[in-house]
Design an enzyme around this catalytic site. Structure first.
Site, PDB file in Angstrom:
ATOM      1  N   ASP A 127      -9.556   3.143   2.499  1.00  0.00           N
ATOM      2  CA  ASP A 127      -9.598   2.072   3.457  1.00  0.00           C
ATOM      3  C   ASP A 127     -10.111   3.005   4.697  1.00  0.00           C
ATOM      4  O   ASP A 127     -11.089   2.600   5.610  1.00  0.00           O
ATOM      5  CB  ASP A 127      -8.069   1.708   3.927  1.00  0.00           C
ATOM      6  N   ALA A 167       1.510   0.816  12.458  1.00  0.00           N
ATOM      7  CA  ALA A 167       1.710   2.190  11.677  1.00  0.00           C
ATOM      8  C   ALA A 167       1.950   1.687  10.505  1.00  0.00           C
ATOM      9  O   ALA A 167       2.761   2.724  10.030  1.00  0.00           O
ATOM     10  CB  ALA A 167       2.970   2.750  12.549  1.00  0.00           C
ATOM     11  N   GLY A 222       0.379   0.666   6.466  1.00  0.00           N
ATOM     12  CA  GLY A 222      -0.560   1.529   5.349  1.00  0.00           C
ATOM     13  C   GLY A 222      -1.830   1.723   6.076  1.00  0.00           C
ATOM     14  O   GLY A 222      -2.807   2.669   5.990  1.00  0.00           O
ATOM     15  N   LYS A 234       0.804  -1.175   0.156  1.00  0.00           N
ATOM     16  CA  LYS A 234      -0.056  -0.085   0.168  1.00  0.00           C
ATOM     17  C   LYS A 234       0.895   1.207   0.070  1.00  0.00           C
ATOM     18  O   LYS A 234       0.310   2.219  -0.453  1.00  0.00           O
ATOM     19  CB  LYS A 234      -1.123   0.238   1.303  1.00  0.00           C
TER      20      LYS A 234
HETATM   21  P1  ATR Z   1      -0.774  -2.701   5.931  1.00  0.00           P
HETATM   22  O1  ATR Z   1      -0.697  -1.763   4.455  1.00  0.00           O
HETATM   23  O2  ATR Z   1      -1.855  -3.529   5.795  1.00  0.00           O
HETATM   24  O3  ATR Z   1      -0.950  -1.833   6.990  1.00  0.00           O
HETATM   25  P2  ATR Z   1       1.935  -2.917   6.173  1.00  0.00           P
HETATM   26  O4  ATR Z   1       2.118  -1.368   5.547  1.00  0.00           O
HETATM   27  O5  ATR Z   1       2.875  -3.954   5.872  1.00  0.00           O
HETATM   28  O6  ATR Z   1       0.556  -3.483   5.703  1.00  0.00           O
HETATM   29  O7  ATR Z   1       1.926  -2.826   8.049  1.00  0.00           O
HETATM   30  C1  ATR Z   1       1.532  -3.863   8.781  1.00  0.00           C
HETATM   31  C2  ATR Z   1       1.657  -3.533  10.037  1.00  0.00           C
HETATM   32  O8  ATR Z   1       1.461  -4.710  10.831  1.00  0.00           O
HETATM   33  C3  ATR Z   1       2.907  -2.737  10.484  1.00  0.00           C
HETATM   34  O9  ATR Z   1       2.673  -1.924  11.806  1.00  0.00           O
HETATM   35  C4  ATR Z   1       3.660  -4.046  11.184  1.00  0.00           C
HETATM   36  O10 ATR Z   1       4.765  -3.579  12.265  1.00  0.00           O
HETATM   37  P3  ATR Z   1       6.150  -3.212  11.656  1.00  0.00           P
HETATM   38  O11 ATR Z   1       5.964  -1.466  11.266  1.00  0.00           O
HETATM   39  O12 ATR Z   1       7.097  -3.157  12.963  1.00  0.00           O
HETATM   40  O13 ATR Z   1       6.520  -3.844  10.535  1.00  0.00           O
HETATM   41  C5  ATR Z   1       2.483  -4.900  11.760  1.00  0.00           C
HETATM   42  N1  ATR Z   1       3.030  -6.067  12.221  1.00  0.00           N
HETATM   43  C6  ATR Z   1       3.168  -7.041  11.051  1.00  0.00           C
HETATM   44  N2  ATR Z   1       3.544  -8.128  11.404  1.00  0.00           N
HETATM   45  C7  ATR Z   1       3.798  -8.118  12.881  1.00  0.00           C
HETATM   46  C8  ATR Z   1       4.183  -8.735  14.059  1.00  0.00           C
HETATM   47  N3  ATR Z   1       4.540 -10.210  13.900  1.00  0.00           N
HETATM   48  N4  ATR Z   1       4.208  -8.191  15.165  1.00  0.00           N
HETATM   49  C9  ATR Z   1       3.766  -6.877  15.289  1.00  0.00           C
HETATM   50  N5  ATR Z   1       3.499  -6.138  14.375  1.00  0.00           N
HETATM   51  C10 ATR Z   1       3.233  -6.806  13.043  1.00  0.00           C
END
Ligand code: ATR
Length: 282
Positions: free
Chosen positions: A107, A133, A135, A71
């Protein structure tokens, strides 16, 4: 994947996408709207974004949705961004108009429509904890901050990303960042807790973004995940008396707004919801 020559194609790109229920829901909408259009999920790696857009150009693809993890990255490859996408810093809907790829973000608005439809609340009085934090968090945080929620606390595995988002939203409401492990007090003092991360999503269903023990009956617990429905975290929150809001309503409403962008027509929201819920129970 994109071989159906008789129908126009609208795509969904992400990685993974095989679990997505969007095709069932959006294809039901297209069918009911009498559109000869097929919605196709395409698995795309981050280093394949440019070639995917080139392929969409060749095939005459009219638009597409963007999901995890593209995203933010997709913005590098678009010609224009509408104001919502620019301010949010993330795109989930792309429209081809006058030969240009234009990025939108539906969204946040889809989330807000769903939350208001399902839960009685007064946004101006809500104290919000946003988990994540990425997308999706940016979209949801932006509409909530603009709606004037009382206070917004952001917590994320990678704290620097939470700090950037909190700073971006600080012109709309008071914002604060806390480390994920130390969120207990902020969560317990808040009224609306939102999980925007993928923690708890199928197939890793046995984990929760924060301990369920932090939840209580004064909370609205809102999870953007719709598979499983409810997540382990929502189930635990409900057992502790919280009102819960699951991700399927946001999925339906963000898609309905995307369809409006592509075809300038209202989408059949109720039928889309039925198709989605039926497919989730299969
Ligand atoms: P989206 O666009 O759906 O928000 P993204 O931009 O990849 O997808 O964001 C995923 C979010 O889930 C992020 O906040 C990510 O944390 P990081 O910024 O530290 O990467 C969080 N996330 C994904 N897997 C995680 C995990 N196993 N534990 C904690 N946070 C996780």
């Amino acid at each position: 994947m994109l071989t159906n020559q008789s129908k126009e194609i609208i795509a969904l790109i992400g990685d993974p996408v095989s679990h997505s229920k969007s095709p069932v829901m959006v294809n039901r909408a297209f069918q009911e709207m009498g559109l000869s259009v097929q919605y196709v999920a395409v698995q795309v790696k981050t280093n394949e974004l440019k070639q995917t857009l080139d392929r969409f150009n060749e095939k005459g693809v009219k638009g597409f949705n963007v999901t995890i993890p593209h995203k933010v990255a997709i913005m590098n490859y678009l010609d224009e961004l509408d104001q919502s996408a620019r301010e949010i810093g993330a795109v989930n809907t792309v429209v081809k108009a006058d030969g240009k790829w234009i990025g939108f973000n539906t969204d946040g608005l889809g989330y807000l429509q769903s939350l208001k439809e399902e839960i009685e609340l007064d946004l101006k009085r809500e104290r919000v904890v946003l988990i994540g934090a990425g997308g999706a968090a940016r979209g949801v945080g932006y509409v909530l901050a603009q709606a004037g929620v009382q206070h917004l606390t952001i917590t994320n595995r990678t704290q620097e990303k939470a700090e950037v988002l909190a700073n971006d939203l600080s012109s709309f409401t008071t914002t604060e960042v806390i480390p994920l492990q130390e969120g207990k007090t902020a969560v317990q003092e808040a009224t609306l807790i939102i999980n925007t991360t993928s923690v708890g999503m199928h197939p890793n269903e046995d984990v929760t973004p924060i301990p369920v023990e932090w939840m209580h009956s004064g909370h609205i617990a809102s999870d953007l995940i719709y598979n499983p429905r409810p997540t382990k975290w929502l189930k635990g929150a409900k057992e502790r008396g919280a009102r819960i809001h699951s991700g399927e309503g946001m999925l339906v409403h963000q898609a309905a707004i995307a369809i409006q962008h592509w075809f300038h027509r209202q989408a059949p929201v109720e039928s889309m919801k039925k198709a989605l819920i039926q497919s989730l129970s299969e």
